[in-house]
Design a protein around this motif. Structure first.
Motif, short mmCIF file in Angstrom:
data_model
loop_
_atom_site.label_atom_id
_atom_site.label_comp_id
_atom_site.label_asym_id
_atom_site.label_seq_id
_atom_site.Cartn_x
_atom_site.Cartn_y
_atom_site.Cartn_z
N GLU A 193 0.89 -1.18 -0.01
CA GLU A 193 0.01 0.00 0.00
C GLU A 193 0.99 1.37 0.11
N VAL A 194 2.13 1.26 0.61
CA VAL A 194 2.76 2.61 0.97
C VAL A 194 4.25 2.23 0.24
N PRO A 195 4.75 3.37 -0.14
CA PRO A 195 6.04 3.27 -1.15
C PRO A 195 7.15 2.63 -0.18
N TRP A 196 7.19 3.23 1.16
CA TRP A 196 8.19 2.40 2.07
C TRP A 196 7.68 1.71 3.30
N THR A 197 8.28 0.67 3.67
CA THR A 197 7.63 -0.02 4.75
C THR A 197 9.00 -0.30 5.63
N LEU A 198 9.16 0.10 6.99
CA LEU A 198 10.18 -0.20 7.72
C LEU A 198 9.80 -1.47 8.52
N LEU A 199 10.46 -2.32 8.57
CA LEU A 199 10.19 -3.61 9.16
C LEU A 199 11.19 -3.92 10.50
N THR A 200 10.63 -4.05 11.81
CA THR A 200 11.46 -4.67 12.71
C THR A 200 10.81 -5.97 13.13
N PHE A 201 11.62 -7.00 13.33
CA PHE A 201 11.10 -8.28 13.61
C PHE A 201 11.65 -8.67 14.99
N THR A 202 10.73 -8.96 15.75
CA THR A 202 11.23 -9.43 17.37
C THR A 202 11.73 -10.77 17.50
N ASP A 203 11.62 -11.62 16.93
CA ASP A 203 12.23 -12.93 16.87
C ASP A 203 13.54 -13.26 15.71
N PRO A 204 14.27 -13.96 15.96
CA PRO A 204 15.57 -14.16 15.50
C PRO A 204 15.37 -14.90 13.95
N THR A 205 14.13 -15.52 13.84
CA THR A 205 13.82 -16.31 12.51
C THR A 205 13.77 -15.37 11.48
N LYS A 206 14.09 -15.61 10.11
CA LYS A 206 13.86 -14.83 8.97
C LYS A 206 12.61 -15.21 8.27
N ILE A 207 12.17 -16.41 8.48
CA ILE A 207 10.70 -16.67 7.92
C ILE A 207 9.89 -15.49 7.63
N PRO A 208 9.48 -14.87 8.83
CA PRO A 208 8.75 -13.53 8.63
C PRO A 208 8.96 -12.67 7.49
N LEU A 209 10.50 -12.36 7.50
CA LEU A 209 10.96 -11.54 6.31
C LEU A 209 10.79 -12.09 5.16
N GLU A 210 10.96 -13.35 4.76
CA GLU A 210 10.56 -14.08 3.62
C GLU A 210 9.18 -13.80 3.18
N ILE A 211 8.17 -14.00 4.12
CA ILE A 211 6.83 -13.89 3.89
C ILE A 211 6.50 -12.29 3.50
N VAL A 212 7.19 -11.41 3.85
CA VAL A 212 6.83 -10.06 3.53
C VAL A 212 7.52 -9.84 2.20
N ILE A 213 8.66 -10.18 2.12
CA ILE A 213 9.35 -10.03 0.92
C ILE A 213 8.73 -10.69 -0.38
N ALA A 214 7.87 -11.74 -0.21
CA ALA A 214 7.00 -12.48 -1.26
C ALA A 214 5.84 -11.71 -1.41
N ALA A 215 5.20 -10.96 -0.40
CA ALA A 215 4.01 -10.06 -0.59
C ALA A 215 4.42 -8.98 -1.41
N ALA A 216 5.63 -8.22 -1.10
CA ALA A 216 5.86 -7.10 -1.94
C ALA A 216 6.36 -7.27 -3.43
N GLU A 217 6.55 -8.36 -3.68
CA GLU A 217 6.84 -8.86 -5.12
C GLU A 217 5.80 -7.92 -6.06
N ASN A 218 6.41 -7.17 -6.98
CA ASN A 218 5.69 -6.59 -8.07
C ASN A 218 4.70 -5.33 -7.44
N SER A 219 4.99 -4.88 -6.10
CA SER A 219 4.09 -3.93 -5.77
C SER A 219 4.56 -2.86 -5.85
#
Length: 390
Positions: A132-158
């Motif tokens: 929805e927005v041009p810039w999304t700043l992300l902070t993850f509280t857990d050390p796993t990178k799986i949530p970041l993978e999901i967000v990157i996939a959601a951002a594809e072509n957006s």
């Protein structure tokens, strides 16, 4: 080009606009909040010198006097009051997406939302915001990178850009590589100017390329038994991809990965049957190591026949006694160089155009691909001094 937006009720509709553009590839922002006055000036100077993309703060006074070459990012906990000075701000990031409807945020040059991902609902919010927005700043509280993978996939072509908070320089290197593409940007709170230099190197996007040359084979000799190494990497290699190995620092041969079919065994598309254990192999930052020194986890350069380079990690080095073959060749400037390989038909060297050459079928006058460094070597590092290798 980054995008600004118009507000439709509580939703954001992306529109193209002329906001400051990030350099292509990955980029870094520095979080200046909480940095003491003594450390702030050298960190900012290092950021400008190393072309860091953005500086982030909750105090607009920090941005005074900064040149337009650096993006100035203001973080707001609450919507701004009337008359808030935005003249020195390129991007406003709010901590609540509802604040995007504030008129005091809406007139800024560019906007973003900070999402703290700590559970499934906040992960869902991040996936919505990034579209929805041009810039999304992300902070993850857990050390796993799986949530970041999901967000990157959601951002594809957006069209939206993601910037991920990292805990330190090592974490920055990991986040950059998530899902191969990684987060577009990294936000680091530097402890010193040294951290600025390190994160700048991590996001440096200029692809390394080596100037390969043609080597002319002079002689091939069977020399008996010796120790040779197979280098198994943690990556799948391309058919024209090899590692640079040689007996001399003055010239190296481009060995071929085991990606081509063999009649008696399956391919090993992660492996180079490299060379004898005394050989040099080229790694990152123009440093060589002896094959015998290599270990699991070490970086090494994978080089394609067009000279393009990427760093891969070693998963295993396997040293065994095998018959050896000595191959001498001449460089374009007349130097004589050598490589000693296993004496077997399935060991291959790459030639011009990515041609595959079985070492036991090489003949005098055949042409191979190689690399001719300008410097000699001392403990693997380039040095300008007299060095006669034979």
């Amino acid at each position: 080009m980054p995008e600004t937006t118009t507000i439709v009720t509580d939703r954001i509709t992306p529109l193209t606009a002329a906001a400051p553009a990030s350099r292509e590839g990955h980029f870094a922002w520095l979080d200046l909040r909480g940095i003491g006055a003594d450390a702030l000036a050298p960190i900012v100077q290092a950021a400008l010198h190393h072309r860091i993309d953005g500086l982030l703060s909750d105090d607009p006074a920090v941005f005074e006097g900064l040149p337009p070459t650096v993006r100035r990012i203001l973080v707001l906990d609450e919507p701004a009051v009337d008359g808030f000075p935005y003249d020195d701000v390129d991007l406003v990031v709010v901590n609540d997406r509802a604040h995007l409807t504030s008129p005091h945020v809406g007139h800024t040059p560019d906007r973003g939302v900070h999402v703290v991902v700590s559970d499934a609902p906040t992960l869902q919010e991040a996936c919505e915001v990034v579209r929805e927005v041009p810039w999304t700043l992300l902070t993850f509280t857990d050390p796993t990178k799986i949530p970041l993978e999901i967000v990157i996939a959601a951002a594809e072509n957006s069209g939206g850009r993601t910037v991920t908070t990292v805990t330190d320089v090592e974490d920055a290197g990991i986040v950059k590589l998530v899902l191969e593409h990684g987060s577009d940007g990294l936000l680091l709170a530097p402890r010193s100017a040294d951290d600025v230099v390190k994160v700048a190197r991590i996001v440096e996007h200029e692809a390394e390329k080596l100037e390969l040359c043609e080597l002319v084979v002079d002689a091939i000799e069977h020399i008996g038994i010796g120790d040779r190494a197979c280098i198994d990497t943690c990556s799948l290699l391309d058919k024209d991809e090899g590692c640079l190995v040689g007996s001399f620092s003055t010239g190296m041969f481009l060995s071929c990965s085991e990606t081509h079919p063999l009649p008696y065994m399956p391919t090993r598309p992660f492996r180079w049957n490299a060379a004898a254990v005394h050989s040099y192999v080229l790694g990152p930052e123009n440093r060589t190591r002896y094959v015998s020194e290599l270990k699991a986890g070490f970086p090494i350069l994978a080089v394609r026949s067009d000279g393009s380079v990427r760093e891969v990690r070693i998963g295993r080095v396997k040293i065994e006694k095998r018959p050896l073959l000595s191959i001498n060749a001449t460089t374009p400037d007349g130097r004589s160089i050598n490589v000693i390989t296993q004496d077997d038909w399935h060991v291959r060297l790459l030639g011009p155009g990515g041609s595959v050459n079985n070492v036991t079928e090489l003949r005098k006058g055949d042409r191979l691909l190689g690399y001719v460094p300008r410097e000699a070597r001392h403990v693997g590092l380039p040095i300008t001094e007299f060095c006669d290798e034979r």
